[in-house]
Scaffold this motif. Structure first.
Motif, short mmCIF file in Angstrom:
data_model
loop_
_atom_site.label_atom_id
_atom_site.label_comp_id
_atom_site.label_asym_id
_atom_site.label_seq_id
_atom_site.Cartn_x
_atom_site.Cartn_y
_atom_site.Cartn_z
N SER A 1 42.63 29.97 36.05
CA SER A 1 41.67 30.35 35.02
C SER A 1 41.53 31.87 34.99
CB SER A 1 40.30 29.72 35.31
OG SER A 1 39.33 30.24 34.41
N PRO A 2 42.04 32.53 33.94
CA PRO A 2 41.94 33.99 33.87
C PRO A 2 40.50 34.47 33.65
CG PRO A 2 42.89 33.12 31.86
CD PRO A 2 42.76 31.96 32.80
N GLY A 3 39.59 33.55 33.34
CA GLY A 3 38.19 33.93 33.15
C GLY A 3 37.40 34.01 34.44
N ASP A 4 38.03 33.72 35.56
CA ASP A 4 37.36 33.82 36.86
C ASP A 4 36.82 35.24 37.04
OD1 ASP A 4 36.91 32.92 39.76
OD2 ASP A 4 38.26 34.64 40.05
N PRO A 5 35.54 35.39 37.41
CA PRO A 5 34.95 36.73 37.51
C PRO A 5 35.71 37.69 38.43
CG PRO A 5 33.24 35.06 37.64
CD PRO A 5 34.56 34.33 37.66
N GLU A 6 36.23 37.19 39.54
CA GLU A 6 36.95 38.09 40.45
C GLU A 6 38.30 38.49 39.86
OE1 GLU A 6 36.87 37.26 44.63
OE2 GLU A 6 34.91 36.31 44.45
N LEU A 7 38.96 37.59 39.13
CA LEU A 7 40.21 37.95 38.47
C LEU A 7 39.93 38.97 37.36
CD1 LEU A 7 42.24 34.63 38.13
CD2 LEU A 7 42.57 36.51 39.75
N LYS A 8 38.85 38.77 36.64
CA LYS A 8 38.48 39.72 35.59
C LYS A 8 38.23 41.10 36.19
CE LYS A 8 35.97 38.17 32.03
NZ LYS A 8 34.87 37.49 31.31
N ALA A 9 37.62 41.15 37.37
CA ALA A 9 37.37 42.43 38.04
C ALA A 9 38.69 43.09 38.45
CB ALA A 9 36.46 42.23 39.25
#
Length: 95
Positions: A15-23
């Motif tokens: 899931s590219p929407g994961d907050p840590e991935l977004k960071a």
């Protein structure tokens, strides 16, 4: 490392929407911008950015710029590599 990043590294759907991935993406995109605003002879600053941006970079490597890395931290570049301008890496897996 989040479970979503573990999925990236294992090659499974994530899931590219994961907050840590977004960071991670935001950090990479900001560092891309910083690198692209520097002149070629500002080698110390450019190298420092690449050290912070990438998973690894070898000695004697030169990136012309502009550069674009999606995550950056999933990319490793060997030594004595020349990379021409407009280099883009979609590192949603290890590169």
């Amino acid at each position: 490392m989040t479970s979503e990043e573990k999925k990236i590294l294992s090659g499974t759907l994530f899931s590219p929407g994961d907050p840590e991935l977004k960071a991670l993406k935001r950090k990479a995109h900001n560092l891309n911008q910083d690198y692209n605003c520097l002149y070629e002879d500002q080698t110390e600053q450019r190298n420092a950015i690449l050290q912070d941006l990438l998973g690894g970079i070898g000695e004697g490597t030169f990136l012309q710029g502009p550069i674009t890395f999606h995550y950056g931290c999933h990319t490793t570049i060997g030594k004595n590599v020349f990379i021409n301008f407009n280099f883009t890496v979609q590192d949603d897996a290890l590169v």
